[in-house]
Design an enzyme around this catalytic site. Structure first.
Site, PDB file in Angstrom:
ATOM      1  N   ARG A   1       0.826  -1.195   0.000  1.00  0.00           N
ATOM      2  CA  ARG A   1       0.000   0.000   0.000  1.00  0.00           C
ATOM      3  C   ARG A   1       0.869   1.256   0.000  1.00  0.00           C
ATOM      4  O   ARG A   1       1.883   1.329   0.680  1.00  0.00           O
ATOM      5  CB  ARG A   1      -0.938   0.013   1.206  1.00  0.00           C
ATOM      6  CG  ARG A   1      -1.926   1.174   1.186  1.00  0.00           C
ATOM      7  CD  ARG A   1      -3.032   0.957   2.206  1.00  0.00           C
ATOM      8  NE  ARG A   1      -3.863  -0.191   1.866  1.00  0.00           N
ATOM      9  CZ  ARG A   1      -4.830  -0.175   0.951  1.00  0.00           C
ATOM     10  NH1 ARG A   1      -5.082   0.949   0.276  1.00  0.00           N
ATOM     11  NH2 ARG A   1      -5.537  -1.245   0.702  1.00  0.00           N
TER      12      ARG A   1
ATOM     13  N   CYS B   1     -14.861   3.014  -0.870  1.00  0.00           N
ATOM     14  CA  CYS B   1     -13.553   2.872  -0.226  1.00  0.00           C
ATOM     15  C   CYS B   1     -13.676   2.819   1.297  1.00  0.00           C
ATOM     16  O   CYS B   1     -14.211   3.744   1.911  1.00  0.00           O
ATOM     17  CB  CYS B   1     -12.669   4.047  -0.634  1.00  0.00           C
ATOM     18  SG  CYS B   1     -11.104   4.117   0.261  1.00  0.00           S
TER      19      CYS B   1
ATOM     20  N   TRP C   1     -10.179   8.133 -10.227  1.00  0.00           N
ATOM     21  CA  TRP C   1     -11.529   8.515  -9.785  1.00  0.00           C
ATOM     22  C   TRP C   1     -12.030   9.728 -10.567  1.00  0.00           C
ATOM     23  O   TRP C   1     -11.265  10.632 -10.864  1.00  0.00           O
ATOM     24  CB  TRP C   1     -11.535   8.855  -8.301  1.00  0.00           C
ATOM     25  CG  TRP C   1     -11.113   7.754  -7.389  1.00  0.00           C
ATOM     26  CD1 TRP C   1      -9.930   7.666  -6.708  1.00  0.00           C
ATOM     27  CD2 TRP C   1     -11.872   6.600  -7.017  1.00  0.00           C
ATOM     28  NE1 TRP C   1      -9.904   6.535  -5.934  1.00  0.00           N
ATOM     29  CE2 TRP C   1     -11.080   5.856  -6.111  1.00  0.00           C
ATOM     30  CE3 TRP C   1     -13.138   6.132  -7.366  1.00  0.00           C
ATOM     31  CZ2 TRP C   1     -11.523   4.661  -5.543  1.00  0.00           C
ATOM     32  CZ3 TRP C   1     -13.580   4.936  -6.807  1.00  0.00           C
ATOM     33  CH2 TRP C   1     -12.779   4.217  -5.902  1.00  0.00           C
TER      34      TRP C   1
ATOM     35  N   ARG D   1      -0.115   7.804  -6.777  1.00  0.00           N
ATOM     36  CA  ARG D   1      -1.502   7.504  -7.099  1.00  0.00           C
ATOM     37  C   ARG D   1      -2.433   8.544  -6.493  1.00  0.00           C
ATOM     38  O   ARG D   1      -2.125   9.164  -5.480  1.00  0.00           O
ATOM     39  CB  ARG D   1      -1.857   6.099  -6.601  1.00  0.00           C
ATOM     40  CG  ARG D   1      -1.024   5.009  -7.267  1.00  0.00           C
ATOM     41  CD  ARG D   1      -1.570   3.622  -6.949  1.00  0.00           C
ATOM     42  NE  ARG D   1      -1.511   3.296  -5.537  1.00  0.00           N
ATOM     43  CZ  ARG D   1      -0.447   2.778  -4.934  1.00  0.00           C
ATOM     44  NH1 ARG D   1       0.665   2.566  -5.635  1.00  0.00           N
ATOM     45  NH2 ARG D   1      -0.472   2.487  -3.662  1.00  0.00           N
TER      46      ARG D   1
ATOM     47  N   THR E   1      -5.444   8.992  -4.517  1.00  0.00           N
ATOM     48  CA  THR E   1      -6.268   8.192  -3.619  1.00  0.00           C
ATOM     49  C   THR E   1      -7.308   9.033  -2.878  1.00  0.00           C
ATOM     50  O   THR E   1      -7.174  10.247  -2.746  1.00  0.00           O
ATOM     51  CB  THR E   1      -5.386   7.476  -2.590  1.00  0.00           C
ATOM     52  OG1 THR E   1      -4.675   8.466  -1.809  1.00  0.00           O
ATOM     53  CG2 THR E   1      -4.375   6.558  -3.264  1.00  0.00           C
ATOM     54  N   VAL E   2      -8.338   8.354  -2.397  1.00  0.00           N
ATOM     55  CA  VAL E   2      -9.317   8.950  -1.491  1.00  0.00           C
ATOM     56  C   VAL E   2      -9.103   8.328  -0.105  1.00  0.00           C
ATOM     57  O   VAL E   2      -8.602   7.204  -0.006  1.00  0.00           O
ATOM     58  CB  VAL E   2     -10.766   8.668  -1.971  1.00  0.00           C
ATOM     59  CG1 VAL E   2     -11.103   9.510  -3.170  1.00  0.00           C
ATOM     60  CG2 VAL E   2     -10.980   7.192  -2.269  1.00  0.00           C
TER      61      VAL E   2
ATOM     62  N   GLU F   1      -4.515  11.155   4.256  1.00  0.00           N
ATOM     63  CA  GLU F   1      -4.317  10.019   5.156  1.00  0.00           C
ATOM     64  C   GLU F   1      -5.541   9.892   6.055  1.00  0.00           C
ATOM     65  O   GLU F   1      -5.796  10.731   6.919  1.00  0.00           O
ATOM     66  CB  GLU F   1      -3.051  10.215   5.999  1.00  0.00           C
ATOM     67  CG  GLU F   1      -2.870   9.215   7.128  1.00  0.00           C
ATOM     68  CD  GLU F   1      -3.024   7.785   6.682  1.00  0.00           C
ATOM     69  OE1 GLU F   1      -3.958   7.114   7.192  1.00  0.00           O
ATOM     70  OE2 GLU F   1      -2.238   7.330   5.826  1.00  0.00           O
ATOM     71  N   SER F   2      -6.321   8.837   5.854  1.00  0.00           N
ATOM     72  CA  SER F   2      -7.604   8.718   6.548  1.00  0.00           C
ATOM     73  C   SER F   2      -7.453   8.658   8.061  1.00  0.00           C
ATOM     74  O   SER F   2      -8.269   9.238   8.791  1.00  0.00           O
ATOM     75  CB  SER F   2      -8.353   7.483   6.047  1.00  0.00           C
ATOM     76  OG  SER F   2      -7.662   6.285   6.381  1.00  0.00           O
TER      77      SER F   2
END
Length: 370
Positions: free
Chosen positions: A15, A46, A79, A155, A157-158, A173-174
């Protein structure tokens, strides 16, 4: 979550590390708390983005931090958003409920399992397949990244937490985003009537961090390491590891349940479920971070990622009860869980795993009744 395959030569899934990791704070030189300044860009499919939507709802920030939802289909360019005409933009500006139904939580409503629906990967139903980007009018998530850093090459990303004032990404960063939303910096702007909740109470912080660590590596990311493995021996090792740690979560919740039965009595089901969580007897970040993976497990990961030693509903009664309690008992979990986006995204976007793009109809129901 925009990369389908391994970044390594050994056939294992690696990842990407998030590139933007700023916080919002009164002491931050740039990113200071404010209402209607920050915006979340998410995918309803996601699990990493899902945890930010849950936290936003739990903290009463649906009228404080806006949301745009990308299309469920992830194509070769990443996306995408749907584009809105001027009338749609003006209507959304005037009527928040038009833009964000369900009390600020964007959800889709189409029952894709209806054979008459004939959902296409390029379907363009505004507020069902996707929303638009009202801030920059961008068509692609990648444009947010490149506006922030024209030299960005990783990449796209969401989730993305966006600052509309500086027009830059605060964080992608979630884990950091949910800590920021929980930190209290937006509490003064929270929706009226929001019940105060602290997702990382000091007395449980160490326990929460310990649970998060093994859940992230072995369950949240573990299903991806199993599903995207390109060699049989790696897949077998990773899928065994996922279920080993599901066993660990089951043991924690079994012990919690037995203690609550002893405390409240076996017939006091409401009191038991009111206290039925991973850490302590209250809802915490540990629940928020595990939930998106478990909600997706039976509908997607069992068949799509070959995590099929058993299902949650058949093999893990205490995890299943915990899942159903969160889903049916708390709108922040139920209204942010969109099984149409979840099923369509995985089965239509990962063409090497599912080259025909057929979306399985089951299981039914997606979440068992409580």
């Amino acid at each position: 979550m925009s990369k389908q395959w391994a970044d390594s030569t050994d056939g294992s899934f690696k990842r990407q590390v998030s590139s933007f990791q700023e916080v919002i704070s009164p002491s931050h030189p740039i990113y200071k708390p404010a209402k209607n300044r920050y915006w979340l860009y998410v995918s309803l499919a996601c699990p990493w983005a899902h945890r930010t939507l849950i936290t936003r709802a739990l903290k009463g920030l649906t009228a404080v931090i806006g949301v745009s939802v990308v299309h469920w289909h992830l194509d070769s360019e990443g996306w995408r958003f749907l584009t809105a005409d001027q009338a749609t933009r003006e209507r959304a500006d005037k009527d928040a409920s038009y833009y964000e139904p369900a009390g600020g939580i964007t959800t889709a409503t189409l029952d894709y399992s209806n054979p008459q629906a004939k959902v296409a990967n390029n379907s363009a139903r505004m507020f069902v397949d996707s929303t638009f980007d009202p801030n920059e009018q961008f068509e692609r998530l990648s444009q947010l990244y490149l506006k922030t850093d024209p030299n960005y090459r990783a990449r796209y990303t969401v989730p993305v937490l966006w600052d509309t004032q500086t027009q830059t990404i605060v964080s992608n960063e979630s884990a950091q985003i949910i800590r920021t939303l929980n930190s209290g910096v937006f509490d003064e702007f929270a929706d009226p009537g929001t019940e105060p909740i602290e997702l990382v109470p000091k007395n449980l912080e160490r326990e929460i961090d310990e649970i998060n660590a093994w859940v992230y590596d072995n369950i949240n990311n573990g299903v991806y390491k199993a599903g995207f493995a390109e060699k049989a021996d790696i897949y077998e090792k990773e899928v065994a590891n996922v279920f080993e740690h599901l066993d660990k979560a089951e043991k924690i919740l079994k012990d919690r349940h037995e203690a609550l039965v002893e405390k409240h009595g076996k017939n006091n089901i409401t009191d038991i479920l009111d206290d039925y969580f991973l850490a302590g007897n209250q809802l915490t970040e540990a629940d928020v971070r595990l939930y998106p993976t478990i909600a997706r497990f039976d509908p997607v990961y069992v068949q799509h990622f070959k995590c099929n030693l058993t299902t949650i509903r058949d093999g893990y009664p205490y995890i299943s009860l915990w899942l159903r309690n969160l889903y049916w008992g708390n709108d922040a979990f139920r209204l942010t869980t969109d099984f149409n986006h979840i099923k369509l995204h995985y089965t239509r976007s990962h063409t090497r795993l599912n080259p025909l793009g057929i979306t399985p109809l089951g299981p039914r129901p997606d979440i068992l009744q409580l």
